[in-house]
Design a protein around this motif. Sequence first.
Motif, mmCIF file in Angstrom:
data_model
loop_
_atom_site.group_PDB
_atom_site.id
_atom_site.type_symbol
_atom_site.label_atom_id
_atom_site.label_comp_id
_atom_site.label_asym_id
_atom_site.label_seq_id
_atom_site.Cartn_x
_atom_site.Cartn_y
_atom_site.Cartn_z
ATOM 1 N N ILE A 39 0.978 -1.063 0.055
ATOM 2 C CA ILE A 39 -0.114 -0.009 0.023
ATOM 3 C C ILE A 39 0.831 1.096 0.167
ATOM 4 C CG2 ILE A 39 -1.826 1.173 1.318
ATOM 5 C CD1 ILE A 39 -2.903 -1.388 2.452
ATOM 6 N N ARG A 40 1.893 1.161 0.913
ATOM 7 C CA ARG A 40 2.710 2.504 1.086
ATOM 8 C C ARG A 40 3.581 2.684 -0.536
ATOM 9 N NH1 ARG A 40 4.770 1.065 5.438
ATOM 10 N NH2 ARG A 40 6.475 -0.042 4.809
ATOM 11 N N ALA A 41 4.062 1.506 -1.005
ATOM 12 C CA ALA A 41 4.823 1.729 -2.287
ATOM 13 C C ALA A 41 3.784 2.129 -3.467
ATOM 14 C CB ALA A 41 5.410 0.230 -2.711
ATOM 15 N N ARG A 206 14.304 0.893 -9.916
ATOM 16 C CA ARG A 206 14.276 2.502 -9.783
ATOM 17 C C ARG A 206 13.717 2.677 -8.555
ATOM 18 N NH1 ARG A 206 8.891 5.257 -10.537
ATOM 19 N NH2 ARG A 206 7.381 3.870 -10.342
ATOM 20 N N GLU A 207 14.302 3.940 -8.042
ATOM 21 C CA GLU A 207 14.073 4.411 -6.652
ATOM 22 C C GLU A 207 12.582 5.060 -6.747
ATOM 23 O OE1 GLU A 207 15.701 3.765 -3.763
ATOM 24 O OE2 GLU A 207 16.883 2.454 -4.985
ATOM 25 N N LEU A 208 11.685 4.819 -5.939
ATOM 26 C CA LEU A 208 10.185 5.337 -5.866
ATOM 27 C C LEU A 208 10.595 6.859 -5.518
ATOM 28 C CD1 LEU A 208 8.202 2.475 -4.508
ATOM 29 C CD2 LEU A 208 8.333 3.153 -7.092
ATOM 30 N N GLY A 212 12.073 3.907 -1.161
ATOM 31 C CA GLY A 212 11.998 2.395 -1.570
ATOM 32 C C GLY A 212 12.354 2.029 -3.177
ATOM 33 N N SER A 213 12.684 1.015 -3.347
ATOM 34 C CA SER A 213 13.093 0.448 -4.558
ATOM 35 C C SER A 213 11.882 -0.381 -5.242
ATOM 36 C CB SER A 213 14.109 -0.472 -4.653
ATOM 37 O OG SER A 213 15.054 0.423 -4.055
ATOM 38 N N GLU A 214 11.633 -0.173 -6.567
ATOM 39 C CA GLU A 214 10.875 -1.046 -7.341
ATOM 40 C C GLU A 214 11.480 -1.798 -8.672
ATOM 41 O OE1 GLU A 214 6.683 0.134 -9.412
ATOM 42 O OE2 GLU A 214 8.258 0.996 -10.771
ATOM 43 N N TYR A 215 11.459 -2.826 -8.669
ATOM 44 C CA TYR A 215 11.989 -3.582 -9.703
ATOM 45 C C TYR A 215 11.159 -3.938 -10.914
ATOM 46 C CZ TYR A 215 15.750 -4.502 -6.498
ATOM 47 O OH TYR A 215 16.768 -4.457 -5.848
#
Length: 253
Positions: A39-41, A206-208, A212-215
């Motif tokens: 949810i946070r991402a 990438r960095e959100l 945090g990170s998203e792949y």
Amino acid sequence: MRGIAGKHGADGKVRREDEGLPMGARIGGMLKLQMSPLIRAQANGSLIAMPRDTDTLIQAVSQIKLNLAGGLYRYYLAKGDDDAKEKFLQLYADEKNQVAEIMYCTQLARVIPETADDQDAYTGRAGYGLGDQTYTLWREQLGDVGLSADELATVFGDSDRLDYVRDAGERNAAFVSPFKGTETRIDDAGGVKGLKQEMYFMPYVRELPGGGSEYLLITTEILSSVNGDHSKRGIHVDFVIGLPVEQERVVIQ
């Protein structure tokens, strides 16, 4: 590393095809994942798709054998067959079969590389394409795969592009050959149903904006058999969004 076991052990006793998987996973098992990190991402602009209340049953398990140390496993909550989108938990286990990394993953899009040049690019045989230093997703592309105007605004803001950096090999290298291997997916405990396919795989990250990170996991899959039928052939490229999750936030029963 035990991985996906065969039908008979050294003692001759019949055993399940999905024995010995990390975290005790099995087909038909229940997977529970704490929602707060997702949810946070998503609020921070991630492209991850939230799991539905019904996305708790492990429908299939697979072991991916790549040219890297350790083993890669996927526990499918949605298999992506019949034009549906995949949802799975991906685990990387080290040489001692200890879980070192977990990602919750949802399929963003699937494309068919129709020309020989496209296939060479998406397998890395061309020396460019899958394995390039960066990969860009464009706002217009994601509008075409079904994201709403509100979702696009949350993800892109005022930009028209999302830039990901290759998460493998020498960071400054213009091109790194993608990982190559095979996936064996088992859809029932007896190992009768399932598929096998050749894979070319490369992770980007990438960095959100909010942390945090998203792949972005890009995988070219060349189907070799379905339910033991080797006449089933085909090639496609899956674009999957992955979010790292801590092991204590995952429960498998």
